[in-house]
Design a protein around this motif. Sequence first.
Motif, PDB file in Angstrom:
ATOM      1  N   MET A 241       0.831  -1.201   0.000  1.00  0.00           N
ATOM      2  CA  MET A 241       0.000   0.000   0.000  1.00  0.00           C
ATOM      3  C   MET A 241       0.868   1.254   0.000  1.00  0.00           C
ATOM      4  O   MET A 241       0.634   2.200  -0.756  1.00  0.00           O
ATOM      5  N   GLY A 242       1.881   1.233   0.864  1.00  0.00           N
ATOM      6  CA  GLY A 242       2.766   2.384   0.978  1.00  0.00           C
ATOM      7  C   GLY A 242       3.704   2.568  -0.193  1.00  0.00           C
ATOM      8  O   GLY A 242       4.245   3.653  -0.398  1.00  0.00           O
ATOM      9  N   ARG A 243       3.928   1.487  -0.964  1.00  0.00           N
ATOM     10  CA  ARG A 243       4.821   1.592  -2.116  1.00  0.00           C
ATOM     11  C   ARG A 243       4.078   1.986  -3.389  1.00  0.00           C
ATOM     12  O   ARG A 243       4.629   2.681  -4.251  1.00  0.00           O
ATOM     13  N   THR A 244       2.828   1.556  -3.527  1.00  0.00           N
ATOM     14  CA  THR A 244       2.114   1.717  -4.797  1.00  0.00           C
ATOM     15  C   THR A 244       1.216   2.937  -4.852  1.00  0.00           C
ATOM     16  O   THR A 244       0.745   3.315  -5.927  1.00  0.00           O
ATOM     17  N   PHE A 245       0.975   3.593  -3.711  1.00  0.00           N
ATOM     18  CA  PHE A 245       0.064   4.734  -3.697  1.00  0.00           C
ATOM     19  C   PHE A 245       0.530   5.808  -4.679  1.00  0.00           C
ATOM     20  O   PHE A 245       1.670   6.257  -4.630  1.00  0.00           O
ATOM     21  N   ASP A 246      -0.344   6.194  -5.574  1.00  0.00           N
ATOM     22  CA  ASP A 246      -0.042   7.165  -6.624  1.00  0.00           C
ATOM     23  C   ASP A 246       1.200   6.766  -7.424  1.00  0.00           C
ATOM     24  O   ASP A 246       2.019   7.607  -7.804  1.00  0.00           O
ATOM     25  N   ASN A 247       1.317   5.472  -7.647  1.00  0.00           N
ATOM     26  CA  ASN A 247       2.470   4.915  -8.388  1.00  0.00           C
ATOM     27  C   ASN A 247       3.811   5.307  -7.775  1.00  0.00           C
ATOM     28  O   ASN A 247       4.813   5.501  -8.475  1.00  0.00           O
ATOM     29  N   GLY A 248       3.816   5.443  -6.437  1.00  0.00           N
ATOM     30  CA  GLY A 248       5.077   5.667  -5.737  1.00  0.00           C
ATOM     31  C   GLY A 248       5.608   7.083  -5.750  1.00  0.00           C
ATOM     32  O   GLY A 248       6.784   7.305  -5.461  1.00  0.00           O
ATOM     33  N   LEU A 249       4.743   8.069  -6.053  1.00  0.00           N
ATOM     34  CA  LEU A 249       5.204   9.458  -6.150  1.00  0.00           C
ATOM     35  C   LEU A 249       5.461  10.118  -4.799  1.00  0.00           C
ATOM     36  O   LEU A 249       6.218  11.091  -4.709  1.00  0.00           O
ATOM     37  N   ILE A 250       4.800   9.632  -3.764  1.00  0.00           N
ATOM     38  CA  ILE A 250       4.847  10.302  -2.468  1.00  0.00           C
ATOM     39  C   ILE A 250       6.214  10.101  -1.804  1.00  0.00           C
ATOM     40  O   ILE A 250       6.768   8.998  -1.805  1.00  0.00           O
ATOM     41  N   CYS A 251       6.745  11.167  -1.206  1.00  0.00           N
ATOM     42  CA  CYS A 251       8.045  11.055  -0.540  1.00  0.00           C
ATOM     43  C   CYS A 251       8.000  10.093   0.636  1.00  0.00           C
ATOM     44  O   CYS A 251       9.027   9.574   1.062  1.00  0.00           O
ATOM     45  N   ALA A 252       6.781   9.842   1.166  1.00  0.00           N
ATOM     46  CA  ALA A 252       6.636   8.932   2.307  1.00  0.00           C
ATOM     47  C   ALA A 252       6.334   7.505   1.884  1.00  0.00           C
ATOM     48  O   ALA A 252       6.006   6.671   2.729  1.00  0.00           O
ATOM     49  N   CYS A 253       6.429   7.198   0.600  1.00  0.00           N
ATOM     50  CA  CYS A 253       6.193   5.829   0.139  1.00  0.00           C
ATOM     51  C   CYS A 253       7.284   4.885   0.642  1.00  0.00           C
ATOM     52  O   CYS A 253       8.462   5.258   0.681  1.00  0.00           O
ATOM     53  N   ASN A 254       6.887   3.668   0.986  1.00  0.00           N
ATOM     54  CA  ASN A 254       7.862   2.655   1.388  1.00  0.00           C
ATOM     55  C   ASN A 254       8.861   2.400   0.266  1.00  0.00           C
ATOM     56  O   ASN A 254       8.497   2.350  -0.902  1.00  0.00           O
ATOM     57  N   GLN A 255      10.129   2.186   0.633  1.00  0.00           N
ATOM     58  CA  GLN A 255      11.191   1.975  -0.346  1.00  0.00           C
ATOM     59  C   GLN A 255      11.909   0.641  -0.168  1.00  0.00           C
ATOM     60  O   GLN A 255      12.636   0.219  -1.066  1.00  0.00           O
ATOM     61  N   SER A 256      11.737   0.004   0.985  1.00  0.00           N
ATOM     62  CA  SER A 256      12.505  -1.210   1.243  1.00  0.00           C
ATOM     63  C   SER A 256      11.737  -2.179   2.120  1.00  0.00           C
ATOM     64  O   SER A 256      10.793  -1.796   2.828  1.00  0.00           O
ATOM     65  N   VAL A 257      12.168  -3.436   2.084  1.00  0.00           N
ATOM     66  CA  VAL A 257      11.732  -4.462   3.029  1.00  0.00           C
ATOM     67  C   VAL A 257      13.008  -5.080   3.591  1.00  0.00           C
ATOM     68  O   VAL A 257      13.787  -5.680   2.848  1.00  0.00           O
ATOM     69  N   ILE A 258      13.236  -4.902   4.869  1.00  0.00           N
ATOM     70  CA  ILE A 258      14.440  -5.417   5.523  1.00  0.00           C
ATOM     71  C   ILE A 258      13.984  -6.471   6.518  1.00  0.00           C
ATOM     72  O   ILE A 258      13.346  -6.164   7.525  1.00  0.00           O
ATOM     73  N   VAL A 259      14.278  -7.744   6.214  1.00  0.00           N
ATOM     74  CA  VAL A 259      13.686  -8.865   6.951  1.00  0.00           C
ATOM     75  C   VAL A 259      14.773  -9.857   7.377  1.00  0.00           C
ATOM     76  O   VAL A 259      15.832  -9.945   6.731  1.00  0.00           O
ATOM     77  N   HIS A 260      14.513 -10.596   8.451  1.00  0.00           N
ATOM     78  CA  HIS A 260      15.483 -11.589   8.919  1.00  0.00           C
ATOM     79  C   HIS A 260      15.677 -12.667   7.854  1.00  0.00           C
ATOM     80  O   HIS A 260      14.728 -13.080   7.178  1.00  0.00           O
ATOM     81  N   GLU A 261      16.898 -13.133   7.735  1.00  0.00           N
ATOM     82  CA  GLU A 261      17.247 -14.084   6.674  1.00  0.00           C
ATOM     83  C   GLU A 261      16.412 -15.372   6.732  1.00  0.00           C
ATOM     84  O   GLU A 261      16.118 -15.982   5.705  1.00  0.00           O
ATOM     85  N   ASP A 262      16.000 -15.768   7.942  1.00  0.00           N
ATOM     86  CA  ASP A 262      15.199 -16.988   8.080  1.00  0.00           C
ATOM     87  C   ASP A 262      13.755 -16.790   7.626  1.00  0.00           C
ATOM     88  O   ASP A 262      13.029 -17.783   7.460  1.00  0.00           O
ATOM     89  N   ARG A 263      13.330 -15.549   7.444  1.00  0.00           N
ATOM     90  CA  ARG A 263      11.927 -15.273   7.095  1.00  0.00           C
ATOM     91  C   ARG A 263      11.792 -14.719   5.673  1.00  0.00           C
ATOM     92  O   ARG A 263      10.716 -14.268   5.285  1.00  0.00           O
ATOM     93  N   LYS A 264      12.880 -14.761   4.940  1.00  0.00           N
ATOM     94  CA  LYS A 264      12.872 -14.197   3.586  1.00  0.00           C
ATOM     95  C   LYS A 264      11.805 -14.845   2.705  1.00  0.00           C
ATOM     96  O   LYS A 264      11.008 -14.149   2.069  1.00  0.00           O
ATOM     97  N   ALA A 265      11.791 -16.158   2.660  1.00  0.00           N
ATOM     98  CA  ALA A 265      10.840 -16.848   1.780  1.00  0.00           C
ATOM     99  C   ALA A 265       9.403 -16.532   2.154  1.00  0.00           C
ATOM    100  O   ALA A 265       8.555 -16.300   1.272  1.00  0.00           O
ATOM    101  N   ASP A 266       9.105 -16.492   3.443  1.00  0.00           N
ATOM    102  CA  ASP A 266       7.748 -16.175   3.895  1.00  0.00           C
ATOM    103  C   ASP A 266       7.373 -14.739   3.548  1.00  0.00           C
ATOM    104  O   ASP A 266       6.229 -14.454   3.166  1.00  0.00           O
TER     105      ASP A 266
END
Length: 453
Positions: free
Chosen positions: A231-256
Motif C-alpha cells: 500500500m505504501g509503495r504503490t500509492f499514486d504509483n510511488g510518487l509520495i516522498c513517504a512511500c515505502n522503499q525497502s523491506v528489511i527482513v530476517h534471513e530466516d523469514r525471507k521466503a515467507d
Amino acid sequence: MSQDLKKILENSRKALEEMKRCSQEDVDLMCRVINKAVHENAEELAKLAVEETGMGNVESKIVKNTTMGSGVWLTMKNKKSVGIIGEDREKGLVYVAHPKGVIGSVSPITNPTITPLGNAMLAIKGRNTIIVSPHPRAQETTGKTIEYMNQALAEIDAPENVIQMVKDPSIEATQELMASSDVIVATGGMGMVKAAYSSGRPAFGVGQGNVQAVIGQDYDDLELAAEFIIMGRTFDNGLICACNQSVIVHEDRKADMVKALEDKGAYFIEDKEDVDKIRKILFEDGVLKIDIVGKTAFEIASKAGLDIPEDTSALVVATQSRGSEDPLCGEKLCPVLILTTYSDFEDGVEIAKANLLYQGAGHTAVVHSNDREKIEYAAVELPVGRLLVNVPGIAAGGGGLFTHLNPTPSLGCGSWGGNSISENLIYEHLLNISTIAYPRKGEPPTDEEIWAE
C-alpha cells in the motif's frame, strides 16, 4: 523582477493588511471553504494532474485530494490562531498570535493540488497571504486548484488576492518570489529546497524521502506487513516522498516475506541479470531517470525487457547492498522496492540507517514489531523525524487513519535533511508569537536552590 510578479506581491501585501483585521471565525471559515472546494472537485483535479504530468494514477490522487485537506482542517478547527491564543496563569505569561506575512509556496509536480491547498490552509489560519509558484509541468492543475479555492473565498466575501499564483513559472521567477516573501514553504526537489534556505528569508523545506521498513523477528503477521508495505509503495504509483522503499527482513523469514508480498500482487526479482536491468532502467549515473517517475510496475518492467503480469502491484528487487553501494538503496519515485535480509535486528537497523544516510536522512522509517524495546532501539539509532510502527510509510503525512501525526503537505526532516524543523509542518509554524510577561510571583530562587543536587 517582472511586472506581473511585482503586481502579485503588491496585491498580496494589500490583502495581508485586510487579513490582519479578520477574526478567528473569518479565517476558520476561509480554511473550511477552500478545503470543501477542492474536495468537491477532487476527481476533476486528479484527472487533470495525471493528464498534465503523466505521473501517478487518478484513484490515488482522488484520495489525496479528499483526505489531506480534510485532515488538516480536522486538526486545526476550534483552535485559536488570532489574537490571544493562550496563557500560563501561574507563570504570568500570555501568548498573542500575529501573521508572519506573505508566504511564498513552491509546489512540486508530484502534488500539484494538495500542496497549494494544504499550504493555503496553514497560511490562512494564521491570517497570512500566500503566493504559489507551480511546477511548470503542473501549472494547469495548480492553477485550476487555486481558481476553485478563490471562487469559494469570493462567495464568502473574503479579502481578494489572499491566494495567488505565479504566472509563467520558471526558476528565475521562483527565486524572485522567494527573495520577496516573508517566509518560504518549499516542497519539491532538493535543489529548490536548498535555494529556499539560501534566499535570505526564513524557510520551511522538506527533505528527500527513502522510507525504510524493518520487519522484526517477533512480528507474526507478515501478511499485514506486506499489505501495508505494498500500500505504501504503490500509492499514486510511488510518487509520495513517504512511500515505502525497502523491506528489511530476517534471513530466516525471507521466503515467507516474499510469499506474502507476492500474495499482494508484487513480482519478486532475484536473478542478478534481471536486477541489473531494473537498475539500469531506473538510474543513469546514480540519478533517477525522470521518464520512469510515477509509472506503473508493468511499464517499468516492460522498459527493462521483463515479461510480468500487467496487474503487478510492485517490483520487489533483491539486494544485499546497503547505502551508497547501490542506487537501488535510495529513493525510487515509482513502485519498486528492495528486499534485503539481516542476521539480527541490530543489523537490520544498521542497513536501514545506511540507506537513510545515503538518501532520506531525517524523513521516515517503519518498524513492524510488537516489541517496544526493539522499536525504541530503532528510534534511538535511526536518523528520522518519524518512526512509524506497524503502518504504511504514507501514514507519515498524518491524517488520522493510521496515527495521530499532524496531517500536513510538508514533512520536515530536521538538520539531517537540511531542514529547519524535524516534524510535520502545521499552522503554528506560520505564526509569529508575542509573549506578555507579567512580574513573577514570589521571590526568585536562591543560589542554594539553583545549585542543589
